[in-house]
Design an enzyme around this catalytic site. Structure first.
Site, PDB file in Angstrom:
ATOM      1  N   HIS A  19       0.680  -1.204   0.151  1.00  0.00           N
ATOM      2  CA  HIS A  19       0.008  -0.069   0.066  1.00  0.00           C
ATOM      3  C   HIS A  19       0.991   1.240   0.155  1.00  0.00           C
ATOM      4  CE1 HIS A  19       0.589   0.827   4.183  1.00  0.00           C
ATOM      5  NE2 HIS A  19       0.260  -0.120   4.617  1.00  0.00           N
ATOM      6  N   HIS A  22       3.932   1.731   2.331  1.00  0.00           N
ATOM      7  CA  HIS A  22       5.208   0.782   1.974  1.00  0.00           C
ATOM      8  C   HIS A  22       5.747   1.772   0.522  1.00  0.00           C
ATOM      9  CE1 HIS A  22       2.234  -2.673   3.155  1.00  0.00           C
ATOM     10  NE2 HIS A  22       3.240  -2.257   4.148  1.00  0.00           N
ATOM     11  N   CYS A 127       2.008  -8.098  21.631  1.00  0.00           N
ATOM     12  CA  CYS A 127       1.166  -7.471  20.514  1.00  0.00           C
ATOM     13  C   CYS A 127       1.349  -8.410  19.263  1.00  0.00           C
ATOM     14  CB  CYS A 127       1.298  -6.219  20.348  1.00  0.00           C
ATOM     15  SG  CYS A 127       0.428  -5.409  18.911  1.00  0.00           S
ATOM     16  N   CYS A 130       2.487  -5.934  16.452  1.00  0.00           N
ATOM     17  CA  CYS A 130       3.773  -5.737  16.369  1.00  0.00           C
ATOM     18  C   CYS A 130       4.953  -6.608  16.616  1.00  0.00           C
ATOM     19  CB  CYS A 130       4.248  -4.733  17.642  1.00  0.00           C
ATOM     20  SG  CYS A 130       3.568  -3.366  17.751  1.00  0.00           S
ATOM     21  N   HIS A 147      -1.262  -0.390  17.145  1.00  0.00           N
ATOM     22  CA  HIS A 147      -2.389  -1.259  16.523  1.00  0.00           C
ATOM     23  C   HIS A 147      -3.782  -1.035  17.054  1.00  0.00           C
ATOM     24  CE1 HIS A 147       1.146  -3.093  14.862  1.00  0.00           C
ATOM     25  NE2 HIS A 147       0.506  -3.278  13.922  1.00  0.00           N
ATOM     26  N   LYS A 297      -2.620   7.324  10.764  1.00  0.00           N
ATOM     27  CA  LYS A 297      -1.791   6.944   9.899  1.00  0.00           C
ATOM     28  C   LYS A 297      -2.517   6.002   8.796  1.00  0.00           C
ATOM     29  CE  LYS A 297       1.522   3.042   9.823  1.00  0.00           C
ATOM     30  NZ  LYS A 297       1.723   1.836  10.489  1.00  0.00           N
TER      31      LYS A 297
END
Ligand code: MSP
Length: 641
Positions: A19, A22, A127, A130, A147, A297
């Site tokens: 996306h 990236h 998590c 992560c 997240h 984000k």
């Protein structure tokens, strides 16, 4: 200048398809790599995919595929994405490559041999997003700050790396090397992390829970923790321990990452290297996030992303690359969207750059037989020459300082200066006087030479269009050093009679893009930013070349109800303009009138007629249009300011 340069992107998790987040880091790295290559530095750029771990294993299961088959498929999507965006990486590493697995085993053994590995029970909050245990700093109201999920309580037997042991060394290293972590804000963030204990790092997962990973060389019941595995890609890709590329490029390694993976790169990785007896990398460059219309984000899970491939399909890879580099300040968060991409494209690429190229080509072909003339020195040309010759040096130091948007802005300011020079020198007027041929040739030569320099410096952002600009002028390729020398366009060069229009203006933005254009709208506290961003600066206004023109002919455009073809005299130049005035004026009512024309608008073909400008008219509030005329009679060609 260092002899070599090694730049890396993070390797991307294959649980998600590529996306724009990236794409942003990958484009940044590609920009730097291309710039360094043009500077003559031996440059290596590497990207790849991160394929092990719990998150990827679950994604494969959810897709009903075996993990390897799933990784192969998604990894290929990343490769295809980078091809579509014009990324020229030298290598693509996958953590499932045998070459990578070998190096992971080698480094694990080295760290263990150094006495830095022990086994213990772990009890903590994990998590999965992560792929790491959380500390208090990582949580906001009990949720992962990235997240927004509640981490799981986990208790399991893990091998640990004695990371805490290397904290004093890392602290000293960062203090002694101010440019190790850049920009400074992130360096300070890491120094603050190092002010407290960093603990030891759990580097394994029980195989029965996470079967998708690289087994520990000394205990096959455990696989390597995905971050310990992934970070090693940076040395595996260049053939650690004894590869020739490793010896040559590792001392010049620069990692580019997003700010969410700062700790892994700034704390885990240098301490791992130290324990394995490997010199640490040269720079860690940390980028901010691209933000969505909700002020958060951009990420697929939040559903607020712009698809970079749809954008590159619509506007071309170069437009997307240029936009992301120019619109963001490296290191800071930036709101992006399709509407602002189109605005930026039209203003910079279509108007300032594309239009100037089309105008200079047209005059060379029309008046100088399509041959680049030899210039003759003239005092009026000194500012343009000086600025052109000094540009590469300024741009290079901005790129070195990670100020990519400012580097591109410098080039565009020079392009705007060239436009002003072109308009002030009025080469179309010089063309009418045979006695001023030499001056005409010099002015056109200088504009070509300026475009040559600008195209080289823009090429890292515009890898396709940069060279195409030069092809349109009959020119080849040049290095950055050759872009800092004025006068390398060869007189006598033939200008090709045909060249594609490089940056056609985009008049229609898809309806859905409107919402993305005003990315700050959803965040109430940023309302003012939105309204300010609608204001233009005096410089923006100065880019519009408004002139008084005299209408010397008018006729309907055949087979249309609305269009008139007007012949205008603008100073000594004649122009054809197609205007949507047929329902408001009969042709004879316009002939003899003085009107206002936008003289530096990119030409457009309307119903087979090339329109070389636009005349201004006001809406009379009753569905009619009234052309704007000066109050008293002014010379045609007069500048409007
Ligand atoms: N696999 C790890 C990296 C391992 S490197 C040894 C990873 N992968 S990721 O695919 O989740 O993210 C890769 C990069 O994309 C991160 O640097 C992240 O910051 C970046 N981005 C993801 N979304 C982003 C934005 N919206 N904006 C800018 N970059 C963001 O983490």
């Amino acid at each position: 200048m260092a002899a070599s340069c090694y730049v890396t992107t993070p390797i991307y998790y294959v649980n998600d398809v590529p996306h724009i987040g990236h794409a942003y880091t990958t484009i940044t790295v590609d920009f730097v790599a291309r710039f360094r290559r043009l500077c003559g530095q031996a440059t290596l750029s590497v990207t790849g995919t991160d394929e092990h771990g719990e998150k990827v294993y679950k994604a494969a299961a959810d897709a009903g595929e075996g993990p390897q088959e799933f990784c192969d498929r998604i990894s290929q999507r990343f490769r295809d994405a980078w091809t579509a965006l014009g990324i020229g990486n030298d290598d693509f590493i996958r953590t499932t490559d045998a070459r990578h697995k070998r190096v992971v085993a080698h480094i694990l053994e080295a760290v263990q041999a150094a006495g830095d590995v022990y086994y213990d029970e772990y009890d903590g909050l994990y998590c999965v997003g992560c792929e790491r245990f959380m500390t208090d700093r990582d949580l906001v109201d009990g949720r992962c700050r990235d997240h927004h999920t509640v981490p799981e309580q986990r208790r399991e037997g893990n091998y640990f790396f004695r990371m805490e042991k290397y904290r004093p060394w890392l602290n000293d290293h960062i203090r002694a090397n101010p440019s190790f972590i850049r920009p400074d804000g992130y360096r300070n963030e890491v120094l603050s992390m190092l002010g407290d204990s960093i603990g030891d790092l759990s580097i394994s997962r029980p195989r029965e829970r996470v079967p998708w990973g690289i087994p520990l060389p000394w205990d096959g019941d455990h696989v390597t923790y995905v971050w310990f595995d992934a970070l090693i890609n940076y040395v595996a890709a260049i053939g650690y321990p004894d590869g020739e590329l490793f010896a040559r490029f590792w001392p010049a390694a620069q990692h580019f990452i997003g700010k969410d993976i700062l700790k892994a790169h700034a704390v885990f990785w240098p301490t791992m290297l130290k324990a394995a007896g490997i010199q640490t990398y040269q720079h860690l460059n940390v980028g901010g996030f691209l933000m969505g219309s909700d002020g958060r984000k951009m990420s697929k899970s939040l559903g607020n992303v712009v698809d970079p491939f749809a954008l590159s399909g619509r506007y071309g890879a170069d437009a997307v690359r240029y936009y992301l580099l120019k619109e963001t300040v490296y290191g800071q968060d930036s709101a992006v969207g399709e509407g602002s991409l189109v605005e930026r494209y039209n203003a910079d690429l279509a108007n300032d750059l594309g239009n100037l190229l089309a105008r200079v080509r047209a005059l060379l072909l029309r008046h100088l037989d399509g041959v680049l003339p030899a210039p003759v020195a003239h005092a009026d040309d000194v500012p343009v020459r000086d600025c052109g010759a000094g540009l590469a040096g300024v741009v290079e130091s901005l790129v070195t300082d990670l100020k990519f948007h400012a580097a591109l802005e410098e080039v565009m300011q020079f392009v705007r200066q060239l436009n002003r020079y072109f308009n002030d020198q009025e080469p179309w007027v010089l063309a009418r006087d045979v006695g001023r041929r030499e001056r005409l040739g010099t002015v056109l030569y200088n504009v070509v030479e300026g475009l040559r320099i600008a195209s080289v410096l823009l090429e890292p952002a515009l890898p396709n269009k940069g060279p195409e600009i030069r092809r349109g002028l009959g020119l080849g390729d040049y290095t950055v050093a050759q872009a800092s020398e004025w006068g390398l366009s060869e007189p006598g060069t033939a200008i090709p009679a045909e060249a594609p229009q490089l940056f056609p203006r985009i008049d229609e933005v898809p309806a859905a893009a409107g919402a993305l254009a005003e990315t700050a709208r959803a965040a109430p506290q940023e309302k003012e930013v939105t309204s300010v961003s609608k204001l233009i600066s005096i410089d923006d206004f100065g880019r519009i070349d408004l002139r008084v023109a005299e209408v010397i002919g008018a006729e309907p455009v055949p087979k249309t109800d609305k269009l008139l073809k007007l012949k205008l005299r603008v100073g000594e130049e004649e122009r054809t303009v197609v205007a949507g005035l047929a329902e408001h004026y009969r042709p004879h009512q316009l002939v003899g009138k003085r009107v206002v024309v936008v003289a530096n608008l990119q030409p457009a073909v309307l119903r087979g007629v090339e329109s070389q400008g636009m005349i201004l008219a006001a809406d009379d509030g009753a569905g009619g249009l009234v052309v704007i005329s000066p109050e008293t009679e002014v010379e045609s060609g007069a500048k409007i300011q």
